[in-house]
Design an enzyme around this catalytic site. Sequence first.
Site, PDB file in Angstrom:
ATOM      1  NE  ARG A 145     -11.191  -8.630 -27.259  1.00 60.66           N
ATOM      2  CZ  ARG A 145     -12.131  -9.238 -27.966  1.00 60.66           C
ATOM      3  NH1 ARG A 145     -12.806  -8.585 -28.900  1.00 60.66           N
ATOM      4  NH2 ARG A 145     -12.448 -10.506 -27.742  1.00 60.66           N
TER       5      ARG A 145
ATOM      6  CB  CYS B 224     -18.283  -8.340 -32.402  1.00 59.93           C
ATOM      7  SG  CYS B 224     -17.185  -8.071 -33.801  1.00 59.93           S
TER       8      CYS B 224
HETATM    9  P1  HMG Z   1      -7.133  -4.042 -43.791  1.00 55.98           P
HETATM   10  O1  HMG Z   1      -7.775  -2.798 -44.305  1.00 55.98           O
HETATM   11  O2  HMG Z   1      -7.406  -5.297 -44.531  1.00 55.98           O
HETATM   12  O3  HMG Z   1      -5.567  -3.953 -43.622  1.00 55.98           O
HETATM   13  O4  HMG Z   1      -7.533  -4.196 -42.272  1.00 55.98           O
HETATM   14  P2  HMG Z   1      -4.455  -3.200 -44.397  1.00 55.98           P
HETATM   15  O5  HMG Z   1      -3.215  -3.987 -44.141  1.00 55.98           O
HETATM   16  O6  HMG Z   1      -4.861  -2.915 -45.820  1.00 55.98           O
HETATM   17  O7  HMG Z   1      -4.329  -1.794 -43.622  1.00 55.98           O
HETATM   18  C1  HMG Z   1      -5.355  -0.812 -43.628  1.00 55.98           C
HETATM   19  C2  HMG Z   1      -5.024   0.228 -42.586  1.00 55.98           C
HETATM   20  O8  HMG Z   1      -5.035  -0.358 -41.292  1.00 55.98           O
HETATM   21  C3  HMG Z   1      -3.620   0.842 -42.749  1.00 55.98           C
HETATM   22  O9  HMG Z   1      -3.679   2.155 -42.226  1.00 55.98           O
HETATM   23  C4  HMG Z   1      -2.798  -0.010 -41.825  1.00 55.98           C
HETATM   24  O10 HMG Z   1      -1.633   0.643 -41.374  1.00 55.98           O
HETATM   25  C5  HMG Z   1      -3.752  -0.220 -40.683  1.00 55.98           C
HETATM   26  P3  HMG Z   1      -3.916   3.453 -43.147  1.00 55.98           P
HETATM   27  O11 HMG Z   1      -2.842   3.371 -44.174  1.00 55.98           O
HETATM   28  O12 HMG Z   1      -5.301   3.300 -43.738  1.00 55.98           O
HETATM   29  O13 HMG Z   1      -3.809   4.590 -42.213  1.00 55.98           O
HETATM   30  N1  HMG Z   1      -3.472  -1.445 -39.916  1.00 55.98           N
HETATM   31  C6  HMG Z   1      -3.310  -1.464 -38.590  1.00 55.98           C
HETATM   32  N2  HMG Z   1      -3.331  -0.482 -37.671  1.00 55.98           N
HETATM   33  C7  HMG Z   1      -3.130  -0.847 -36.394  1.00 55.98           C
HETATM   34  N3  HMG Z   1      -2.924  -2.116 -36.001  1.00 55.98           N
HETATM   35  C8  HMG Z   1      -2.900  -3.111 -36.910  1.00 55.98           C
HETATM   36  C9  HMG Z   1      -3.092  -2.801 -38.266  1.00 55.98           C
HETATM   37  N4  HMG Z   1      -3.118  -3.537 -39.392  1.00 55.98           N
HETATM   38  C10 HMG Z   1      -3.351  -2.698 -40.401  1.00 55.98           C
HETATM   39  N5  HMG Z   1      -2.700  -4.363 -36.501  1.00 55.98           N
HETATM   40  C11 HMG Z   1      -7.461  -5.114 -40.063  1.00 55.98           C
HETATM   41  C12 HMG Z   1      -7.257  -5.357 -41.547  1.00 55.98           C
HETATM   42  C13 HMG Z   1      -7.516  -6.452 -39.407  1.00 55.98           C
HETATM   43  C14 HMG Z   1      -6.294  -4.310 -39.561  1.00 55.98           C
HETATM   44  C15 HMG Z   1      -8.765  -4.302 -39.845  1.00 55.98           C
HETATM   45  O14 HMG Z   1      -9.800  -4.917 -40.551  1.00 55.98           O
HETATM   46  C16 HMG Z   1      -9.133  -4.225 -38.382  1.00 55.98           C
HETATM   47  O15 HMG Z   1      -8.416  -3.662 -37.567  1.00 55.98           O
HETATM   48  N6  HMG Z   1     -10.319  -4.760 -38.030  1.00 55.98           N
HETATM   49  C17 HMG Z   1     -10.807  -4.729 -36.659  1.00 55.98           C
HETATM   50  C18 HMG Z   1     -11.074  -6.113 -36.212  1.00 55.98           C
HETATM   51  C19 HMG Z   1     -11.541  -6.124 -34.767  1.00 55.98           C
HETATM   52  O16 HMG Z   1     -10.843  -5.645 -33.885  1.00 55.98           O
HETATM   53  N7  HMG Z   1     -12.742  -6.692 -34.544  1.00 55.98           N
HETATM   54  C20 HMG Z   1     -13.257  -6.850 -33.217  1.00 55.98           C
HETATM   55  C21 HMG Z   1     -12.516  -7.886 -32.431  1.00 55.98           C
HETATM   56  S1  HMG Z   1     -12.882  -9.569 -32.934  1.00 55.98           S
HETATM   57  C22 HMG Z   1     -14.199  -9.996 -31.895  1.00 55.98           C
HETATM   58  O17 HMG Z   1     -14.721  -9.188 -31.176  1.00 55.98           O
HETATM   59  C23 HMG Z   1     -14.618 -11.446 -31.859  1.00 55.98           C
HETATM   60  C24 HMG Z   1     -14.119 -12.180 -30.604  1.00 55.98           C
HETATM   61  O18 HMG Z   1     -14.531 -11.529 -29.424  1.00 55.98           O
HETATM   62  C25 HMG Z   1     -14.646 -13.613 -30.608  1.00 55.98           C
HETATM   63  C26 HMG Z   1     -16.163 -13.694 -30.830  1.00 55.98           C
HETATM   64  O19 HMG Z   1     -16.929 -13.105 -30.035  1.00 55.98           O
HETATM   65  O20 HMG Z   1     -16.516 -14.291 -31.820  1.00 55.98           O
HETATM   66  C27 HMG Z   1     -12.575 -12.260 -30.591  1.00 55.98           C
HETATM   67 MG    MG Z   2     -16.491 -11.767 -28.551  1.00 56.59          MG
END
Ligand code: HMG
Ligand code: MG
Length: 304
Positions: free
Chosen positions: A13, A238
């Site tokens: 992931r 990230c």
């Molecule tokens: P948004 O634009 O605020 O959400 O995104 P929305 O509700 O307005 O929806 C926008 C679009 O996203 C729509 O699709 C939704 O259907 C779709 P469209 O109409 O444009 O075709 N959508 C989704 N699709 C699939 N699965 C979902 C989902 N929710 C909405 N669950 C959202 C908000 C969170 C979805 C977006 O910003 C996003 O996906 N961001 C990606 C975040 C991410 O994965 N970041 C990396 C992981 S975190 C990380 O790495 C840190 C960690 O490792 C710890 C560390 O190191 O600190 C954990």
């Molecule tokens: Mg991380």
Amino acid sequence: MSDQIQLVEMGPRDGLQNEKTPVSVEARIAFVVALVAAGLNTVEVGAFVSPKAIPQMASSDHVLRGVSHIKGAEFHVLVPNEKGYDAARAAGAEVVSVFAAASEGFSRANINCSVAESIERFKPVLARAKADGVKVRGYISCVLGCPFDGEIKPKAVADLAVTLWDLGCYEISLGDTIGVGTPLKAKEMLRAVGSELPIGNLAMHFHDTYGQALANLYAGMEEGVRVIDAAAGGLGGCPYAPGATGNVATEDVVYMLEGMGVKTGIDMDRLLAATNEMAGLLGRPPVSRVASALNAKRRRLGNS
Ligand code: HMG
Ligand code: MG
């Protein structure tokens, strides 16, 4: 210090989410299978997030289904909201992780909402998970610094950790997302959180951008933290943290722990094989120091 350490493998992931070379679903499944075979019994295998935001994590449902037959391992997936929770559950998820940030800047960049709004999104996820008997892990990003907002106060991390804990998260994983922390700062942050929550329910999720991750993990172990997130080969990072590199490499953590007399149950040869297989697919050698050293040693022995 010789207590059991729980490793949570991040390669499939956090590792793959930031890799430019596409990796097939079959190869992602094979990677998980190989990691479990190496002894990693807790593996984060995907993320149910927007495929427009993170195309690398598209088809995480297929990956989760593809590993569900494996016994004796726990598989985690990220869910940012109820839509993600629905999809994760439909694919059979039994453990999900919500992810918040200690800073407003990173929250906005990563999940397009404020920290307070993210908590509101998590509330129904945690309520439903409780009703469904699903375990929820909680991440906090940027606990030792933010690429947008700079310094982060330990108190801010502790307050957010308490919020996630009170919502029902069984473990809080503290992320140094951009790998800027140093050991005394890591200790200070862990003490602040540990004064509010049981230390046994905290995890260290340290990226190795500035080469401090092992030192920070050791410092955290001195504080009593016993759960460590790591990614095979040191993969990834990230996409919303400019310049951030991968998690601390699993090989490097295993080498340090075994050298300290802490039994990890990980078969280093098998872990290295899993890392090398993925490195081959990505077309570059692993960044892990231990993997590089072991690969060089093998080449020397092979040539002699
Ligand atoms: P948004 O634009 O605020 O959400 O995104 P929305 O509700 O307005 O929806 C926008 C679009 O996203 C729509 O699709 C939704 O259907 C779709 P469209 O109409 O444009 O075709 N959508 C989704 N699709 C699939 N699965 C979902 C989902 N929710 C909405 N669950 C959202 C908000 C969170 C979805 C977006 O910003 C996003 O996906 N961001 C990606 C975040 C991410 O994965 N970041 C990396 C992981 S975190 C990380 O790495 C840190 C960690 O490792 C710890 C560390 O190191 O600190 C954990
Ligand atoms: Mg991380």
